[in-house]
Scaffold this active site. Structure first.
Site, PDB file in Angstrom:
ATOM      1  N   TRP A  83     -22.922 -27.264  22.436  1.00 18.90           N
ATOM      2  CA  TRP A  83     -22.738 -25.935  22.229  1.00 18.90           C
ATOM      3  C   TRP A  83     -20.977 -26.068  22.900  1.00 18.90           C
ATOM      4  O   TRP A  83     -19.557 -25.822  21.870  1.00 18.90           O
ATOM      5  CB  TRP A  83     -22.765 -24.632  22.186  1.00 18.90           C
ATOM      6  CG  TRP A  83     -23.834 -24.399  21.288  1.00 18.90           C
ATOM      7  CD1 TRP A  83     -25.497 -24.657  22.120  1.00 18.90           C
ATOM      8  CD2 TRP A  83     -24.719 -24.166  19.915  1.00 18.90           C
ATOM      9  NE1 TRP A  83     -26.437 -23.939  21.170  1.00 18.90           N
ATOM     10  CE2 TRP A  83     -25.390 -24.278  20.421  1.00 18.90           C
ATOM     11  CE3 TRP A  83     -23.796 -24.399  18.728  1.00 18.90           C
ATOM     12  CZ2 TRP A  83     -26.169 -24.089  18.273  1.00 18.90           C
ATOM     13  CZ3 TRP A  83     -23.536 -24.346  17.882  1.00 18.90           C
ATOM     14  CH2 TRP A  83     -25.100 -24.211  17.427  1.00 18.90           C
ATOM     15  N   ASP A 128     -18.040 -18.769  26.366  1.00 19.51           N
ATOM     16  CA  ASP A 128     -19.624 -18.247  25.684  1.00 19.51           C
ATOM     17  C   ASP A 128     -20.422 -17.773  26.379  1.00 19.51           C
ATOM     18  O   ASP A 128     -20.902 -18.707  26.917  1.00 19.51           O
ATOM     19  CB  ASP A 128     -19.469 -19.396  24.519  1.00 19.51           C
ATOM     20  CG  ASP A 128     -20.527 -19.867  23.688  1.00 19.51           C
ATOM     21  OD1 ASP A 128     -21.418 -18.174  23.113  1.00 19.51           O
ATOM     22  OD2 ASP A 128     -20.568 -20.526  23.000  1.00 19.51           O
ATOM     23  N   LYS A 176     -28.709 -12.891  20.237  1.00 21.53           N
ATOM     24  CA  LYS A 176     -30.315 -13.295  21.088  1.00 21.53           C
ATOM     25  C   LYS A 176     -30.259 -12.018  21.804  1.00 21.53           C
ATOM     26  O   LYS A 176     -31.433 -11.466  21.336  1.00 21.53           O
ATOM     27  CB  LYS A 176     -29.409 -14.419  21.838  1.00 21.53           C
ATOM     28  CG  LYS A 176     -29.624 -15.674  20.893  1.00 21.53           C
ATOM     29  CD  LYS A 176     -27.724 -16.555  21.149  1.00 21.53           C
ATOM     30  CE  LYS A 176     -28.036 -18.239  20.527  1.00 21.53           C
ATOM     31  NZ  LYS A 176     -29.355 -18.441  19.938  1.00 21.53           N
TER      32      LYS A 176
END
Lengths: 360, 360
Positions: free
Chosen positions: B102, B171, B196
């Site tokens: 990511w 992030d 999540k």
């Protein structure tokens, strides 16, 4: 009390949709898991999004060879800049038909990317009609013509097929699948926030003609590049629950049939406009010929403006909710989306008659 | 059979959350309407989003004077370009710590907007550890340092506070609110996909220090400009159901307490890593000191690679689902988010022991 939901969006959904959604939020099809807890890469969800894509294309009457359906996010407001980011080169001109508040917002964003030619506008008359599109001043065909097929705020709707010397880009947020969609072959891109006729809020539908993509010179960030989502069934985690809500709604639409839906919508709008035109205390805000079948805007006639609250109060007592007009327009707005039954409109008409009997 | 949900996201949610959500999808708090059918401008939803905003800030330990919480859409993948669009001038440099798949995607998007300096990378060793950030080669402080606090794919996590000569952009998609968040005052922007630890898929959390905004020279399209969403509680229709799901999850987090959540998460991860290190047939994919408490990646030891399917099969028979590693890594991955109970990890450990008894 039975509620009559005239919300402009998020708005009324078929009961079979909310009930099935609720079951899936607890336990999706007896899997022992909530749909919200499943990977978007699971077979279960891959089937859901695949059917949602193909069913939408089928209902729109478009060919899967030519067009791709995407379930994106960010609302129509994101499409206002994603469209020109992908389709309008610097120095090039795009044509826009200025039919309401949302068209004006789309125009503002397009100016970040290229030139905008307004080929028709109803701004000077408070967006009370759909203007004609006039391309005669353009020296060459524009990159595209952007239209807003239904204007949720002012209450107007395009009823005649528009022809253009270029692909049409249509914001259909508030009247998509409210009728058989006719010949869309002139359309290069169609978009719609889901939260009116398609499903719950949280996803935005984009249907794009694949041959239009890849023609601008600028670099496009990955997520905003339509090609990313054409190439990947899911580039990243999509809004799972909203997409499932769309699938359930699309199945309901197919079951009803678009012809029947059109008949129902026409009957609802006719009932309400007839009362507005007949009742001496009310007036419509949009001219005949341009009136929306989805969002009916009206107000009290002159001299009665101070009784707006009384009317809304009387309506609320009859279970008729969300009838206040958009804050930029005032007056009243009744949204008559697919899932709203005729009896709700009848209830509203009764309230209008009772109001007039009392105040007229 | 009791299911043990090790999904990497969308992932397991507290049962009180899915049950309340389901009730609201049918009838929100006895209003006679689904939450999905209510206007986002209704008092009901304004209260929901306002509480979701303030509760998130409270749990993060951040000050509402300085920071604003936004519930946007488009996932972390959209933040990869929205961050530099808003914070990185052309010609300016942003620092990125390359800790996984990511991070690498975030780096790719930033290059559309300015220069990127990679101040540390673990790419050459398959992202098996968290590299140190080294700013010594930079002539001046970068616009910001971007970090990915937890790497969902490779299974590493930043455990030490990183100091930087600039605001930190983090992030936190896969470990936000998995523990008390500590001192975040060095952070200029924090973002996280909700799916999540925060709620269902469909919304992306952005927490931004207001004083950082408005400093780039480029024009920013309205929807992608953070200031639009700082100024307007809701600029356009938000993903109503996802935000309500976040609020319910945040209330659950507050009720548990972040200290208790941290203890639970530490116990779950310890149980699993101990088994991986102890069991002769398994090996961890990330070095000690960098191992993630949220996403535990592991594989069979050399010579046993052809038995991966047998292991997944055995796990499935015990209700342990979604254990296959990310397609780019292979092996196994067990995601141990807040809502996963210790008993699920115990069930997985039992499966590992049974597997070794059979194949070892």
């Amino acid at each position: 009390m039975k509620m009559h939901n005239f919300c402009a969006g998020p708005s009324i959904l078929p009961k079979v949709v909310t009930e099935q959604l609720a079951r899936s939020v607890v336990d999706h099809e007896g899997m022992g898991l909530s749909l919200l807890e499943l990977s978007h890469r699971s077979d279960t969800f891959v089937k859901i999004i695949s059917e949602a894509k193909s069913l939408l294309l089928e209902l729109m009457g478009l060919d899967a060879e030519e067009y791709e359906t995407l379930y994106l996010t960010g609302g129509a407001s994101t499409q206002f800049y994603q469209v020109p980011f992908n389709l309008l080169n610097e120095g090039q001109t795009a044509a826009y038909l200025d039919t309401g508040r949302w068209s004006a917002k789309a125009i503002k964003e397009a100016k970040h990317f290229g030139n905008v030619a307004i080929v028709g506008s109803a701004a000077n008359s408070g967006y009370d009609h759909i203007p004609k599109a006039d391309f005669s001043r353009l020296e060459e065909p524009p990159a595209y013509l952007h239209i807003t097929t239904n204007n949720t705020v002012s209450g107007s709707q395009i009823h005649e097929q528009i022809s253009a010397p270029c692909p049409i880009v249509a914001d259909m947020s508030s009247d998509i699948l409210s009728k058989p969609m006719g010949d869309l072959s002139g359309h290069g891109l169609i978009y719609a926030g889901a939260q009116k006729n398609i499903g719950p809020a949280g996803t935005t539908i984009v249907i794009v003609k694949k041959s239009l993509l890849g023609k601008v010179d600028r670099a496009i960030p990955t997520m905003i590049d339509y090609r990313t989502h054409v190439k990947n069934l899911m580039f990243n985690t999509p809004p799972v629950i909203s997409i499932y809500g769309c699938l359930l709604t699309l199945r309901w639409v197919k079951e009803q049939g678009l012809e029947q839906i059109q008949k129902n919508n026409a009957a609802k709008a006719a009932l309400l406009y007839e009362e507005i035109d007949r009742n001496p205390l009310f007036r419509a805000l949009v001219k005949e010929g341009s009136r929306s079948l989805m969002n009916v805007t009206f107000d009290l006639v002159e001299g009665y403006a101070d009784r707006s609250e009384s009317f809304l109060q009387l309506a609320a007592e009859a279970g008729c909710m969300a009838l206040a007009g958009h804050r930029s327009v005032g007056g009243f707005r009744a949204s008559l989306y697919n899932a709203l039954p005729l009896e709700s409109v009848a209830a509203l008409v009764e309230v209008m008659q009772a109001f007039t009997a009392k105040h007229g």
